[in-house]
Design a protein around this motif. Structure first.
Motif, PDB file in Angstrom:
ATOM      1  N   THR A   1      81.069  57.158  13.206  1.00 25.27           N
ATOM      2  CA  THR A   1      81.912  56.085  13.489  1.00 25.27           C
ATOM      3  C   THR A   1      83.175  56.009  12.821  1.00 25.27           C
ATOM      4  O   THR A   1      83.827  55.123  12.861  1.00 25.27           O
ATOM      5  N   ASP A   2      83.315  57.111  12.109  1.00 24.76           N
ATOM      6  CA  ASP A   2      84.719  57.388  11.406  1.00 24.76           C
ATOM      7  C   ASP A   2      85.710  57.333  12.555  1.00 24.76           C
ATOM      8  O   ASP A   2      85.917  58.532  13.256  1.00 24.76           O
TER       9      ASP A   2
ATOM     10  N   ALA B   1      81.016  63.212  19.461  1.00 24.99           N
ATOM     11  CA  ALA B   1      80.144  63.334  20.327  1.00 24.99           C
ATOM     12  C   ALA B   1      79.244  64.474  20.577  1.00 24.99           C
ATOM     13  O   ALA B   1      78.126  64.535  20.896  1.00 24.99           O
ATOM     14  N   GLU B   2      80.057  65.668  20.306  1.00 25.55           N
ATOM     15  CA  GLU B   2      79.303  67.033  20.251  1.00 25.55           C
ATOM     16  C   GLU B   2      78.357  67.031  19.033  1.00 25.55           C
ATOM     17  O   GLU B   2      77.277  67.553  19.036  1.00 25.55           O
TER      18      GLU B   2
ATOM     19  N   LEU C   1      74.252  59.081  26.491  1.00 29.67           N
ATOM     20  CA  LEU C   1      74.615  57.497  26.369  1.00 29.67           C
ATOM     21  C   LEU C   1      75.108  57.564  25.058  1.00 29.67           C
ATOM     22  O   LEU C   1      75.973  56.682  24.681  1.00 29.67           O
ATOM     23  N   VAL C   2      74.237  58.174  24.015  1.00 32.95           N
ATOM     24  CA  VAL C   2      74.545  57.948  22.533  1.00 32.95           C
ATOM     25  C   VAL C   2      75.929  58.746  22.447  1.00 32.95           C
ATOM     26  O   VAL C   2      76.780  58.378  21.573  1.00 32.95           O
ATOM     27  N   ALA C   3      76.427  59.851  23.088  1.00 30.03           N
ATOM     28  CA  ALA C   3      77.477  60.498  22.894  1.00 30.03           C
ATOM     29  C   ALA C   3      78.670  59.895  23.351  1.00 30.03           C
ATOM     30  O   ALA C   3      79.735  59.617  22.628  1.00 30.03           O
ATOM     31  N   GLY C   4      78.418  58.975  24.341  1.00 27.00           N
ATOM     32  CA  GLY C   4      79.486  58.036  24.919  1.00 27.00           C
ATOM     33  C   GLY C   4      79.796  57.122  23.747  1.00 27.00           C
ATOM     34  O   GLY C   4      80.954  56.569  23.727  1.00 27.00           O
ATOM     35  N   MET C   5      78.652  56.471  23.299  1.00 31.33           N
ATOM     36  CA  MET C   5      78.796  55.589  22.248  1.00 31.33           C
ATOM     37  C   MET C   5      79.534  55.931  21.045  1.00 31.33           C
ATOM     38  O   MET C   5      80.419  55.176  20.347  1.00 31.33           O
ATOM     39  N   VAL C   6      79.269  57.096  20.616  1.00 32.99           N
ATOM     40  CA  VAL C   6      80.320  57.658  19.369  1.00 32.99           C
ATOM     41  C   VAL C   6      81.442  58.021  19.681  1.00 32.99           C
ATOM     42  O   VAL C   6      82.334  58.021  18.568  1.00 32.99           O
TER      43      VAL C   6
END
Length: 271
Positions: free
Chosen positions: A52-53, A62-63, A80-85
């Motif tokens: 979240t930095d 994301a990677e 989904l998680v990659a899109g969130m970060v």
């Protein structure tokens, strides 16, 4: 949540809805995967801070998320998680809170797809009433010394075969991983999420005797007209309500009980 986190959660919920609209994605499995990622990032504080930095490149984060999750979750969950970060978050813990919301929403979507969402809403409400009415049960479910397996076993004995599988999963996650919330507030949040699946608000209706179906219909229609949204009624019976009903929608109370009118009259007389 506020600011950037609220916007990030809204975007993630839209992506989740798009995923679960696909027949190739199992919403229940996706819920379990998102719950596992929630537990991971709740436990690994330094990792969630990196993810979240805002100073880090979004694609690089994301990677990193994809590499860490690897084969532990499905492709849709990793996407989904990659899109969130990639999104901006006001504080690192908001990412974990959002993942928890998405996990619960995915389970509620599974219930909706199975035509069982109404049952889950009612069961969450009833379970909350049971907990609030039993100090011993609440103490057992919130005992920090009790093991996760012990709490899970207790919930299986209470809910297994008596409630929808989605209800049991949601309550079990809440009890075994409360993340600093009270049991009551967690159940209330789940009830609100369930109502949102149908774009409805929740009204807690307390009456001295059970309402008839026509009464429930009239009340629901009146509240929907008042608030401009469909309304789900959680019905409770309290003999101490001497007449009429008491309705609570969020923080607002529409007080129509005879008992409260008597109390109000007494205050005026003594005032």
């Amino acid at each position: 949540m506020n600011g950037a986190s609220r916007e990030a959660l809204a975007a993630a919920r839209e992506r989740l809805d798009a995923l679960t609209d696909s027949t190739s994605v199992n919403a229940s499995s996706l819920a379990d995967e998102l719950a596992a990622v929630t537990a991971l990032l709740d436990r690994e504080v330094s990792l969630r801070r990196v993810l979240t930095d805002p100073a880090q490149d979004a694609e690089a984060k994301a990677e990193l998320a994809r590499r860490l999750l690897g084969t532990q979750v499905s492709g849709p969950a990793a996407d989904l998680v990659a899109g969130m970060v990639r999104s901006r978050w006001s504080q690192s813990r908001d990412l974990v809170d959002a993942l928890e919301v998405l996990a619960a929403t995915a389970d509620l979507t599974a219930a909706q797809q199975a035509g069982k969402l109404d049952d889950v809403e009612d069961e969450l409400f009833r379970f909350g009433r049971i907990v609030s009415g039993s100090m011993d049960l609440r103490a057992a479910l919130t005992d920090r010394k009790a093991t996760t397996s012990a709490k899970g076993g207790l919930l299986r004995s209470l809910l297994g075969g008596r409630a929808q599988p989605v209800t049991e999963r949601l309550v079990t996650r809440l009890v075994t991983a409360p993340r600093g919330r009270s049991l009551e507030s967690g159940l209330e949040s789940l009830s609100k999420l369930a109502a949102e699946r149908r774009d409805r608000m929740v009204a807690i209706v307390t009456s001295a005797v059970p309402l008839s179906d026509p009464q429930k219909q009239r009340l629901g229609d009146a509240l929907a007209k008042l608030y401009g949204r469909r309304m789900h009624l959680n019905l409770d019976v309290d003999p101490e309500v001497l007449g009429g009903i008491r309705v609570q929608v969020g923080d607002e109370v529409i007080n129509g009980s005879l008992a409260d009118r008597i109390e109000d009259a007494g205050r005026r007389l003594t005032g």
